[in-house]
Write a protein that holds these residues in place. Structure first.
Motif, mmCIF file in Angstrom:
data_model
loop_
_atom_site.group_PDB
_atom_site.id
_atom_site.type_symbol
_atom_site.label_atom_id
_atom_site.label_comp_id
_atom_site.label_asym_id
_atom_site.label_seq_id
_atom_site.Cartn_x
_atom_site.Cartn_y
_atom_site.Cartn_z
ATOM 1 N N SER A 126 0.797 -1.009 0.387
ATOM 2 C CA SER A 126 -0.034 -0.183 -0.066
ATOM 3 C C SER A 126 0.929 0.989 -0.098
ATOM 4 N N GLU A 127 0.617 1.942 -0.472
ATOM 5 C CA GLU A 127 1.147 3.762 -0.531
ATOM 6 C C GLU A 127 1.477 3.652 0.702
ATOM 7 N N ASP A 128 1.166 3.684 2.172
ATOM 8 C CA ASP A 128 1.828 3.621 3.499
ATOM 9 C C ASP A 128 3.264 2.443 4.165
ATOM 10 N N GLY A 129 2.766 2.020 3.063
ATOM 11 C CA GLY A 129 3.901 0.480 2.940
ATOM 12 C C GLY A 129 3.202 -0.697 3.969
ATOM 13 N N LYS A 130 2.554 -0.910 4.129
ATOM 14 C CA LYS A 130 1.320 -2.150 4.239
ATOM 15 C C LYS A 130 2.028 -3.547 3.239
ATOM 16 N N GLU A 131 1.847 -4.576 3.462
ATOM 17 C CA GLU A 131 1.879 -5.998 2.602
ATOM 18 C C GLU A 131 0.427 -5.973 2.634
ATOM 19 N N ILE A 132 -0.407 -6.263 1.601
ATOM 20 C CA ILE A 132 -0.976 -7.134 1.432
ATOM 21 C C ILE A 132 -1.225 -8.218 0.580
ATOM 22 N N THR A 133 -1.169 -9.759 1.273
ATOM 23 C CA THR A 133 -1.397 -10.667 0.479
ATOM 24 C C THR A 133 -2.497 -10.520 -0.183
ATOM 25 N N ASN A 138 -0.920 -27.803 7.273
ATOM 26 C CA ASN A 138 -1.508 -28.835 7.506
ATOM 27 C C ASN A 138 -0.774 -29.109 9.068
ATOM 28 N N SER A 139 -0.976 -28.556 10.163
ATOM 29 C CA SER A 139 -1.256 -28.440 11.395
ATOM 30 C C SER A 139 -1.858 -26.918 12.083
ATOM 31 N N ARG A 140 -2.250 -27.610 13.878
ATOM 32 C CA ARG A 140 -3.231 -26.659 13.840
ATOM 33 C C ARG A 140 -2.023 -25.820 15.370
ATOM 34 N N THR A 141 -0.519 -26.212 14.813
ATOM 35 C CA THR A 141 0.466 -25.239 15.843
ATOM 36 C C THR A 141 1.276 -24.511 14.393
ATOM 37 N N LEU A 142 1.260 -23.037 14.514
ATOM 38 C CA LEU A 142 1.871 -21.986 13.627
ATOM 39 C C LEU A 142 2.510 -21.421 14.435
ATOM 40 N N SER A 143 4.177 -21.828 13.268
ATOM 41 C CA SER A 143 5.327 -20.895 13.607
ATOM 42 C C SER A 143 5.170 -19.575 13.367
ATOM 43 N N ILE A 144 4.230 -18.348 13.885
ATOM 44 C CA ILE A 144 4.055 -17.203 12.809
ATOM 45 C C ILE A 144 3.967 -15.974 13.530
ATOM 46 N N THR A 145 4.244 -14.983 13.548
ATOM 47 C CA THR A 145 4.779 -13.684 14.888
ATOM 48 C C THR A 145 3.582 -12.527 14.279
ATOM 49 N N HIS A 146 2.697 -11.884 15.528
ATOM 50 C CA HIS A 146 2.362 -10.947 15.277
ATOM 51 C C HIS A 146 2.382 -10.321 13.744
ATOM 52 N N ASP A 147 3.506 -9.806 14.192
ATOM 53 C CA ASP A 147 3.881 -9.192 12.625
ATOM 54 C C ASP A 147 4.416 -9.895 11.656
ATOM 55 N N ALA A 148 3.845 -11.100 11.464
ATOM 56 C CA ALA A 148 4.289 -11.882 9.832
ATOM 57 C C ALA A 148 2.831 -11.501 9.975
ATOM 58 N N ILE A 149 1.656 -11.556 10.659
ATOM 59 C CA ILE A 149 0.323 -12.032 9.913
ATOM 60 C C ILE A 149 -0.355 -10.626 10.044
ATOM 61 N N ALA A 150 0.465 -9.199 10.473
ATOM 62 C CA ALA A 150 -0.446 -8.085 10.493
ATOM 63 C C ALA A 150 0.166 -7.874 9.181
ATOM 64 N N ARG A 151 0.986 -8.195 8.434
ATOM 65 C CA ARG A 151 2.275 -7.669 6.931
ATOM 66 C C ARG A 151 1.349 -8.406 5.745
ATOM 67 N N ASN A 152 1.268 -10.029 6.836
ATOM 68 C CA ASN A 152 -0.074 -10.603 5.466
ATOM 69 C C ASN A 152 -1.399 -9.958 5.009
ATOM 70 N N ILE A 153 -2.343 -9.580 6.431
ATOM 71 C CA ILE A 153 -3.524 -9.097 5.985
ATOM 72 C C ILE A 153 -3.501 -7.256 5.312
ATOM 73 N N GLY A 154 -2.502 -6.725 6.434
ATOM 74 C CA GLY A 154 -2.069 -4.946 5.928
ATOM 75 C C GLY A 154 -2.820 -4.867 6.825
ATOM 76 N N SER A 155 -2.238 -4.698 7.924
ATOM 77 C CA SER A 155 -2.388 -4.237 9.120
ATOM 78 C C SER A 155 -1.476 -4.091 9.926
ATOM 79 N N ALA A 156 -1.269 -3.341 11.421
ATOM 80 C CA ALA A 156 -0.946 -2.791 12.273
ATOM 81 C C ALA A 156 -0.947 -4.253 13.056
ATOM 82 N N ARG A 157 0.600 -4.515 13.728
ATOM 83 C CA ARG A 157 1.558 -5.472 14.424
ATOM 84 C C ARG A 157 -0.259 -5.004 15.780
#
Length: 193
Positions: A35-42, A138-157
């Protein structure tokens, strides 16, 4: 030609630097825009045997955008130069039809994402993302950070963290340092609807 990509690698498909089409032999690549403000949108992910035509958007008239690629798992791709595909599509109706179907499918995915970003609630976006990740891994345990989720959906951590805390309070997920455990898949599916 064949190319191996390493997890963590990033590259872009810029209209003036047309890299060509690529076919996924193995691995997983996230395709996103900024996005123009640098947010990533998957927009979508490329999985084994899928074709990315957006990396060769230069052959499509009036398509002006830059897409970015994030290698999520070590990947192996076959790169087909744009000129080769352009010539094939000019002389083979089946190739042209296939390219149009691929473009239509990817455009449809991108429009769904934009609809979610513009009109969808944050809880739905976060739930949908976590649900998609459980299927991809294929797992209910995800190795992922809040920041990575935010980057993927175009939101703030910080906003994503608050939503995840709400999900945890409702016992939909459990949070641990650098990972999330999905406790209630049915509740998560309900939140994603």
């Amino acid at each position: 030609y064949h190319k191996n990509l390493v997890k963590g690698e990033r590259f872009s498909g810029i209209k003036d630097n047309c890299s060509g089409f690529f076919v996924m032999k193995s691995g997983r690549i996230r395709v996103f825009i900024l996005s123009e403000d640098g947010k990533e949108i998957t927009l979508f992910r490329l999985l084994e045997k899928e074709v990315c035509i957006l990396s060769a958007s230069c052959i499509f008239k009036n398509v002006h955008f830059t897409i970015y690629f994030d290698v999520e798992k070590d990947s192996s791709i076959y790169l087909i130069p744009s000129i080769v595909m352009e010539q094939l599509s000019l002389h083979n109706l089946n190739v042209k039809e296939y390219l149009l179907e691929q473009m239509s499918s990817r455009f449809s995915c991108a429009m769904w994402v934009m609809e979610q970003v513009v009109f969808g609630s944050l809880s739905k976006r976060v739930a949908t993302f976590i649900l998609e990740q459980t299927l991809l891994e294929n797992s209910r345990t995800l190795s992922i950070t809040h920041d990575a989720i935010a980057r993927n959906i175009g939101s703030a951590r910080e906003v994503v963290s608050r939503m995840l805390k709400y999900f945890e309070k409702e016992d939909v997920i459990g949070m641990f340092r650098g990972s999330i455990q999905v406790n209630d898949l049915e509740k998560l599916k309900t939140l994603a609807k």
